[in-house]
Each structure stands twice: as C-alpha cells, then as structure tokens.
Design an enzyme around this catalytic site. Structure first.
Site, PDB file in Angstrom:
ATOM      1  N   CYS A 169       0.904  -1.084  -0.005  1.00  0.00           N
ATOM      2  CA  CYS A 169      -0.053  -0.075   0.042  1.00  0.00           C
ATOM      3  C   CYS A 169       0.997   1.021   0.124  1.00  0.00           C
ATOM      4  CB  CYS A 169      -0.806  -0.112   1.146  1.00  0.00           C
ATOM      5  SG  CYS A 169      -1.668   1.552   1.718  1.00  0.00           S
ATOM      6  N   ASP A 170       0.592   2.069  -0.539  1.00  0.00           N
ATOM      7  CA  ASP A 170       1.314   3.193  -0.905  1.00  0.00           C
ATOM      8  C   ASP A 170       1.034   4.503  -0.002  1.00  0.00           C
ATOM      9  OD1 ASP A 170      -1.005   4.193  -1.523  1.00  0.00           O
ATOM     10  OD2 ASP A 170      -0.462   5.272  -3.264  1.00  0.00           O
ATOM     11  N   TYR A 259      -5.919   7.297   7.668  1.00  0.00           N
ATOM     12  CA  TYR A 259      -7.199   6.504   7.667  1.00  0.00           C
ATOM     13  C   TYR A 259      -8.027   6.185   9.246  1.00  0.00           C
ATOM     14  CZ  TYR A 259      -7.168   5.620   2.603  1.00  0.00           C
ATOM     15  OH  TYR A 259      -7.289   5.832   1.226  1.00  0.00           O
TER      16      TYR A 259
HETATM   17  C1  G6P Z   1      -4.354   5.863  -1.014  1.00  0.00           C
HETATM   18  C2  G6P Z   1      -4.389   4.500  -0.434  1.00  0.00           C
HETATM   19  C3  G6P Z   1      -5.348   3.504  -1.506  1.00  0.00           C
HETATM   20  C4  G6P Z   1      -6.461   4.005  -2.174  1.00  0.00           C
HETATM   21  C5  G6P Z   1      -6.158   5.563  -2.473  1.00  0.00           C
HETATM   22  C6  G6P Z   1      -7.832   6.165  -2.656  1.00  0.00           C
HETATM   23  O1  G6P Z   1      -3.357   5.622  -2.082  1.00  0.00           O
HETATM   24  O2  G6P Z   1      -3.383   3.926  -0.003  1.00  0.00           O
HETATM   25  O3  G6P Z   1      -5.279   2.205  -1.022  1.00  0.00           O
HETATM   26  O4  G6P Z   1      -7.109   3.218  -2.731  1.00  0.00           O
HETATM   27  O5  G6P Z   1      -5.581   6.248  -1.605  1.00  0.00           O
HETATM   28  O6  G6P Z   1      -7.430   7.395  -3.337  1.00  0.00           O
HETATM   29  P1  G6P Z   1      -8.763   7.977  -4.115  1.00  0.00           P
HETATM   30  O7  G6P Z   1      -7.928   9.151  -4.780  1.00  0.00           O
HETATM   31  O8  G6P Z   1      -8.889   6.912  -5.313  1.00  0.00           O
HETATM   32  O9  G6P Z   1      -9.740   8.162  -3.359  1.00  0.00           O
HETATM   33 MN    MN Z   2      -3.942   1.772   0.773  1.00  0.00          MN
END
Ligand code: G6P
Ligand code: MN
Length: 437
Positions: A169-170, A259
C-alpha cells in the site's frame, strides 16, 4: 535474472495505470519487453490502450503493448503482475460509500462497512484472478495493490499461503511525502519503524540517518504547531491532511495512519460527508473523465500538449519493489505480511503491515523489538476480529459471521444498524458477493 521482462497490469482500466507504466519504463534497473494491459472491462481497457500507446510513441519507448480481456494472452509467461483491480468499479464504490451514510455511518472505500462491502466483492474477484494468473504463469510475482488490503491479504494467507505475492500500500509513502513537502525533509534518509493493519497503523519512530536520531517527535511538534501544507492537494485529500492534525491533537505520541480518522472521529466524518456526492463521484467526474477526454483528444489529435500523465509515487513504490526482487537489493518497504511473531504481543495468525526487506526470495518482515502499546493493540485486535469474521463469512458463505463482522466494526454503534446495512448491501451487491446463508 537478466532477461527482459514481461509485465501484466491487472485492472488496467484504472486511472492509475499511466503513472504506473511510466514509473516502470523510467526505472533504470528494469528492462521491459512487453506490457500486457488486462481488464475485464473491454471499453476501459481499450481506452487505456490508446493512452498508453500514445505515451509510448511520444516518449520513444521501445516496448510492446498488448491489450486483452483474455487471461491466457495477458498472463502467459509474465514475470510480474501488478494488480490494482476494483471489483464492481466506481459504480459499486458509490454504493459502498452511500449506503452506510444513509444510516448515519461512515461511508468509505476501505474503512467501515463500505470497506466490508468492497472486501466481499474484492476477495471474490482477486482470488479468481490469482487462479487465472497461476494457470498461465505459475512462477510469476504478483505485486498487489488491490484493496481492502488487510482483508485481501488475509484471504490469500488462508487459501494460497505459498504463492509469490507481495501486498503493498502506498499510504505510508503518501504520509511521508506530505510531511517532506510541508517541512522540507528528504525521506531518502529515513528509516521508519511502522506497524499496524493496512490503513490502520502507527509510526513508532523515524530515524534520520543524516542527523543520527529519531525525528518523529520533531515532526509531530511541527504538525501540531503548523499543520500540514495542503497546497496542490485535491479537495478531499486536503481535508484528510487537515484532519491529520486533529488525530495528533488528541493522541500526540505517535504519527498515525490518516485512515484512523474514520474510526476515531467517525461522527465528524459523517457530519462532513455529502450523502449525495461522495469520493466515487469525485473520481468519476475527475480521474475517469480525464481518461475519456484524453482518449477523445488523442483520437482527434487536439490539445495533445495538455496530456500530463507522468510517473507517480504510487507507481514508483511498486516498481521499486519489483527492482528489489529482481536485483536482490534487500531494500526496505512497508508491506502487508503474515505476523508469525513479528509483532510479538499480537496473535500469529493475522496479517500486519510492517517494514520488510524485499529480495529475490520475496518479503522478509522486520520484527518489532518492543511490545505494541495497549491503546494501539486494543484497536487492532478489535479490527482484526471483525475482519477475520468477514473472511470467515466469505469462505463459509455465512450470513451469521457477516453479521458478527458488521456488528464488531468500530464504526458501528449496534447490531440493529449493522443488520440493516448488511441486508442493503446483499441486495445491491448481488452476484458480486458470495452467497450468504
Ligand atoms: C491511497 C490508499 C489507497 C486508496 C487511495 C484512494 O493511495 O493507499 O489504498 O485506494 O488512496 O485514493 P482515491 O483518490 O482513489 O480516493
Ligand atoms: Mn492503500
């Protein structure tokens, strides 16, 4: 391994694909022969093929691009699959977010009951994908971004404990990047110690090798005094980074994963959500529309100078992992791995997010040499129990276990509302979900 690589992107229709591919092709240590774009959505895959082919030509990359909905063509003899599938697409993400909000609960992609709705779709889609990949490329590495990651990784731990897969996960990179942007740090000097579940963890320390000490207390003070710099962030992420300071106002001892706001401040999150227009709508009107507009422009050869896709830190992260595997570099990354004693005061049979060394054998977690504190441990144990019950529900087709999982989720105040939301989700997810009896 010196040969040229074949790489497949599963879920290639995603708006993250151009950044990921540019990261891959710009990587000095990776020599890519062929990229296979695989998506079960033919239209989106074709759109992405147009964009990627354009970017290849524009940048003079010498690489073969294949776009296919056929798993054999996608995966035969690939060295790597980067998976970023989203079972049910943005349309279903919208329900994941809006149904809990209807009942006054957090509506989010990976957290709370929306995350559980997505998880039951995602486990189904991802385990089917793994079966296909292994049929055609039993020896390849799967580098996985598919959400919700702890639950996906737990289902893989149970069904395919020996497969060559790294779950990543980033988000920790995202946290570190915004801290660096806000206060002028350079994170290439950092050795962070972080632990938790995915999207549910804490930094214990951030050792800065240039200054020779743990700089986490200094970072926390800066955030408490100045907040993070949200300039250039999109509206939702700006909100998240503003709330980050509130997390620290209450619990200033460790840097948290952003989160956690969904669990610790669920009421404010709901109050500040728009029940009729959620993040899924923003993505559909933003990132997905951008794909359509770009395809239109390429086809009509207009506004080509406005095409601004570039390699991304999201892409770099997983691509650096691939390089660390191939060249046995033993670089350090956060990854989601079976605990097996790495966190010694937490049960063994769970997956946790920890710093790991990544090499040609895969992922070697770095054991914590301390007991995690009671507050963090308590939150994690409750989260683990609810997520494990959901994975049980999936494998056992059990409505009862799903109800227990929903009830135990830390964004849910009572069993009655858990059941109402569960029943709504069963109705809307139809065959995306396993049957629950
Ligand atoms: C980060 C989390 C991901 C997630 C994303 C959502 O990168 O690590 O797991 O899916 O944010 O971003 P978004 O711009 O798609 O809401
Ligand atoms: Mn993530």
């Amino acid at each position: 391994m010196d040969e040229k690589l074949n790489v497949a992107i599963a879920g290639a229709g995603s708006g993250y694909t151009p950044g990921l591919i540019l990261s891959l092709l710009n990587h000095e240590e990776l020599d890519v022969k062929e990229i296979r774009l695989y998506d079960i959505d033919k239209d989106r895959n074709e759109d992405m093929n147009i964009i990627i082919s354009y970017l290849m030509k524009k940048n003079n990359y010498d690489v073969n691009i294949i776009s296919t909905e056929n798993p054999e063509k996608a995966f035969k003899d690939v060295n790597f699959v980067f998976s970023q599938i989203r079972a049910g697409g943005m349309k279903m993400r919208e329900f994941d977010e809006k149904i809990p909000l209807k009942y006054g609960l957090v509506g989010q992609e990976t957290c709370g009951l929306g995350g559980f709705s997505y998880a039951l779709r995602s486990m189904k889609g991802f385990l089917e994908l793994i079966d296909k990949i292994h049929k055609y490329a039993p020896d390849c590495w799967i580098l996985n971004y598919t959400n919700p990651e702890t639950i996906i990784a737990e289902s893989v731990r149970r069904k395919y404990p020996d497969f060559k897969i790294i779950n990543a996960c980033d988000m920790t990179i995202g946290i570190e990047d915004i801290i660096c942007k806000s206060f002028g740090y350079d994170r290439t000097n950092w050795i962070p110690v972080y632990y938790g579940l995915n999207h549910f963890g804490w930094y214990q320390s951030i050792y800065d090798s240039k200054v020779g000490k743990d700089i986490m207390p200094e970072i926390i003070n800066k955030i408490l005094n100045e907040g993070l710099n949200v300039e250039g962030e999109d509206k939702s992420w700006a909100k998240t980074w503003t709330n980050y300071k509130t997390l620290l106002d209450y619990f200033p001892d460790y840097l948290p994963n952003n989160y956690l706001e969904y669990y610790l401040f669920s009421e404010q999150i709901v109050v500040n959500s728009n029940k009729n227009y959620t993040r899924a709508n923003e993505i559909m009107d933003g990132r997905l529309k951008k794909i359509k507009d770009t395809v239109y422009n390429i086809k009509n050869e207009i506004n080509l100078e406005q095409i601004d896709y570039e390699s991304s830190s999201h892409g770099n992260y997983i691509v650096d992992m691939a390089a660390s595997i191939i060249h046995n570099k033993n670089e350090r990354f956060m990854a989601i791995v079976p605990n097996n004693g790495a966190i010694k005061n937490l049960r063994d049979d769970v997956v946790v997010e920890l710093p790991c060394y990544i090499n040609s054998k895969g992922c070697e977690p770095i054991s914590l040499r301390f007991d995690i504190p009671d507050f963090q441990k308590g939150l994690m144990e409750s989260q683990v129990a609810s997520e494990k019950l959901l994975v049980d529900a999936f494998f056992e087709n059990s409505y009862y276990k799903a109800l227990q999982a929903f009830t135990l989720n830390q964004t849910v105040p009572n069993a009655k509302v858990a059941k109402l939301v569960l029943d709504d989700f069963i109705e809307i997810n139809k065959d995306y979900w396993p049957e629950l009896n």
